[in-house]
Write a protein that holds these residues in place. Structure first.
Motif, mmCIF file in Angstrom:
data_model
loop_
_atom_site.group_PDB
_atom_site.id
_atom_site.type_symbol
_atom_site.label_atom_id
_atom_site.label_comp_id
_atom_site.label_asym_id
_atom_site.label_seq_id
_atom_site.Cartn_x
_atom_site.Cartn_y
_atom_site.Cartn_z
ATOM 1 N N TRP A 48 -5.069 8.136 -4.163
ATOM 2 C CA TRP A 48 -5.197 7.996 -2.706
ATOM 3 C C TRP A 48 -5.074 6.552 -2.253
ATOM 4 O O TRP A 48 -4.629 6.294 -1.152
ATOM 5 C CB TRP A 48 -6.510 8.599 -2.210
ATOM 6 N N TRP A 49 -5.455 5.563 -3.072
ATOM 7 C CA TRP A 49 -5.426 4.161 -2.648
ATOM 8 C C TRP A 49 -4.091 3.529 -3.015
ATOM 9 O O TRP A 49 -3.742 3.423 -4.190
ATOM 10 C CB TRP A 49 -6.565 3.385 -3.284
ATOM 11 N N LYS A 50 -3.349 3.121 -2.009
ATOM 12 C CA LYS A 50 -2.042 2.492 -2.226
ATOM 13 C C LYS A 50 -2.074 1.005 -1.925
ATOM 14 O O LYS A 50 -1.126 0.302 -2.197
ATOM 15 C CB LYS A 50 -0.971 3.134 -1.336
ATOM 16 N N GLY A 51 -3.154 0.537 -1.323
ATOM 17 C CA GLY A 51 -3.268 -0.863 -0.978
ATOM 18 C C GLY A 51 -3.265 -1.059 0.522
ATOM 19 O O GLY A 51 -3.367 -0.113 1.296
ATOM 20 N N LEU A 52 -3.152 -2.304 0.916
ATOM 21 C CA LEU A 52 -3.119 -2.653 2.338
ATOM 22 C C LEU A 52 -1.685 -2.573 2.845
ATOM 23 O O LEU A 52 -0.789 -3.185 2.274
ATOM 24 C CB LEU A 52 -3.675 -4.055 2.550
ATOM 25 N N ARG A 53 -1.501 -1.836 3.894
ATOM 26 C CA ARG A 53 -0.176 -1.601 4.479
ATOM 27 C C ARG A 53 0.253 -2.808 5.298
ATOM 28 O O ARG A 53 -0.501 -3.289 6.140
ATOM 29 C CB ARG A 53 -0.294 -0.362 5.364
ATOM 30 N N ALA A 54 1.502 -3.281 5.061
ATOM 31 C CA ALA A 54 1.941 -4.467 5.814
ATOM 32 C C ALA A 54 3.436 -4.697 5.740
ATOM 33 O O ALA A 54 3.878 -5.490 4.945
ATOM 34 C CB ALA A 54 1.212 -5.695 5.297
ATOM 35 N N PRO A 55 4.263 -4.146 6.485
ATOM 36 C CA PRO A 55 4.146 -2.974 7.343
ATOM 37 C C PRO A 55 4.583 -1.729 6.588
ATOM 38 O O PRO A 55 5.318 -1.820 5.604
ATOM 39 C CB PRO A 55 5.111 -3.284 8.472
ATOM 40 N N GLY A 56 4.188 -0.587 7.077
ATOM 41 C CA GLY A 56 4.577 0.658 6.433
ATOM 42 C C GLY A 56 3.857 1.852 7.008
ATOM 43 O O GLY A 56 3.161 1.746 8.015
ATOM 44 N N PRO A 60 -1.593 10.456 3.785
ATOM 45 C CA PRO A 60 -1.919 11.024 2.470
ATOM 46 C C PRO A 60 -1.398 12.451 2.295
ATOM 47 O O PRO A 60 -1.536 13.295 3.163
ATOM 48 C CB PRO A 60 -3.451 10.984 2.445
ATOM 49 N N GLY A 61 -0.746 12.673 1.157
ATOM 50 C CA GLY A 61 -0.187 13.972 0.836
ATOM 51 C C GLY A 61 1.155 14.263 1.489
ATOM 52 O O GLY A 61 1.761 15.290 1.222
ATOM 53 N N VAL A 62 1.631 13.340 2.359
ATOM 54 C CA VAL A 62 2.886 13.571 3.062
ATOM 55 C C VAL A 62 3.913 12.491 2.745
ATOM 56 O O VAL A 62 5.012 12.788 2.291
ATOM 57 C CB VAL A 62 2.664 13.649 4.594
ATOM 58 N N ILE A 63 3.567 11.226 2.982
ATOM 59 C CA ILE A 63 4.515 10.126 2.767
ATOM 60 C C ILE A 63 3.765 8.814 2.573
ATOM 61 O O ILE A 63 2.696 8.598 3.157
ATOM 62 C CB ILE A 63 5.505 9.978 3.942
ATOM 63 N N ILE A 64 4.345 7.992 1.752
ATOM 64 C CA ILE A 64 3.974 6.581 1.690
ATOM 65 C C ILE A 64 5.279 5.813 1.647
ATOM 66 O O ILE A 64 6.156 6.084 0.824
ATOM 67 C CB ILE A 64 3.059 6.239 0.489
ATOM 68 N N ALA A 65 5.444 4.904 2.596
ATOM 69 C CA ALA A 65 6.701 4.172 2.707
ATOM 70 C C ALA A 65 6.441 2.803 3.314
ATOM 71 O O ALA A 65 5.683 2.676 4.265
ATOM 72 C CB ALA A 65 7.697 4.944 3.571
ATOM 73 N N GLY A 66 7.057 1.788 2.731
ATOM 74 C CA GLY A 66 6.952 0.443 3.261
ATOM 75 C C GLY A 66 6.351 -0.518 2.258
ATOM 76 O O GLY A 66 6.301 -0.251 1.061
ATOM 77 N N THR A 67 5.898 -1.637 2.775
ATOM 78 C CA THR A 67 5.340 -2.698 1.946
ATOM 79 C C THR A 67 3.822 -2.592 1.936
ATOM 80 O O THR A 67 3.201 -2.479 2.992
ATOM 81 C CB THR A 67 5.762 -4.076 2.479
ATOM 82 N N PHE A 68 3.237 -2.657 0.739
ATOM 83 C CA PHE A 68 1.793 -2.585 0.567
ATOM 84 C C PHE A 68 1.363 -3.689 -0.395
ATOM 85 O O PHE A 68 2.134 -4.094 -1.262
ATOM 86 C CB PHE A 68 1.386 -1.221 0.003
ATOM 87 N N TYR A 69 0.135 -4.147 -0.226
ATOM 88 C CA TYR A 69 -0.451 -5.143 -1.118
ATOM 89 C C TYR A 69 -1.612 -4.499 -1.851
ATOM 90 O O TYR A 69 -2.529 -3.957 -1.222
ATOM 91 C CB TYR A 69 -0.937 -6.363 -0.331
ATOM 92 N N GLN A 70 -1.557 -4.563 -3.192
ATOM 93 C CA GLN A 70 -2.617 -3.985 -4.011
ATOM 94 C C GLN A 70 -2.819 -4.842 -5.252
ATOM 95 O O GLN A 70 -1.855 -5.148 -5.964
ATOM 96 C CB GLN A 70 -2.265 -2.558 -4.411
ATOM 97 N N ASP A 71 -4.056 -5.223 -5.505
ATOM 98 C CA ASP A 71 -4.410 -6.010 -6.687
ATOM 99 C C ASP A 71 -3.541 -7.254 -6.838
ATOM 100 O O ASP A 71 -3.077 -7.584 -7.926
ATOM 101 C CB ASP A 71 -4.314 -5.150 -7.953
ATOM 102 N N GLY A 72 -3.278 -7.940 -5.732
ATOM 103 C CA GLY A 72 -2.488 -9.166 -5.753
ATOM 104 C C GLY A 72 -0.995 -8.954 -5.897
ATOM 105 O O GLY A 72 -0.243 -9.907 -6.057
ATOM 106 N N LYS A 73 -0.544 -7.706 -5.854
ATOM 107 C CA LYS A 73 0.883 -7.397 -5.989
ATOM 108 C C LYS A 73 1.447 -6.955 -4.644
ATOM 109 O O LYS A 73 0.783 -6.280 -3.862
ATOM 110 C CB LYS A 73 1.106 -6.255 -6.972
#
Length: 121
Positions: A48-56, A60-73
């Motif tokens: 469920w956790w994809k990171g901080l959305r920036a932008p995107g 949940p359960g439908v789509i994840i698209a765009g730029t995300f920041y997670q664990d410094g990546k």
């Protein structure tokens, strides 16, 4: 969904359909020299956790698209169906990872690995 192709030592990822709107991108061009790993991994898109959305977009359960920041990546996502997910690890690029849905994960991974082995010659 993403369509991939290799041309002139570059991996081209074409964002298709409405995903261009949700991801706020239509195309990514990655030098083959920047790719250090590629694998099919449906489990990465199921959490469920994809990171901080920036932008995107993340529904949940439908789509994840765009730029995300997670664990410094910095990660580019474009996934609807987790079963068709591939992960491309990058070095010396604006993204650290690309996590994308493709029509045939095994064929996409094979295409990229073959291009990488050919570029080493």
């Amino acid at each position: 969904m993403i369509e991939i192709a290799v041309d002139n030592q570059t991996l081209n990822l074409e964002v298709r359909g409405w995903d261009k709107l949700w991801a706020l991108k239509s195309r990514l061009e990655i030098p083959l020299a920047n790719i250090h790993e590629v694998e099919a991994d449906p489990t990465i898109a199921r959490g469920w956790w994809k990171g901080l959305r920036a932008p995107g977009t993340h529904v949940p359960g439908v789509i994840i698209a765009g730029t995300f920041y997670q664990d410094g990546k910095r990660i580019f996502w474009d996934v609807h169906n987790a079963d068709n997910t591939i992960v491309i690890g990058l070095a010396d690029d604006r993204y650290d990872q690309l996590i994308v849905e493709v029509r045939d994960p095994a064929a996409a991974v094979s295409l990229i690995k073959n291009a990488l082995s050919s570029s080493d010659v």
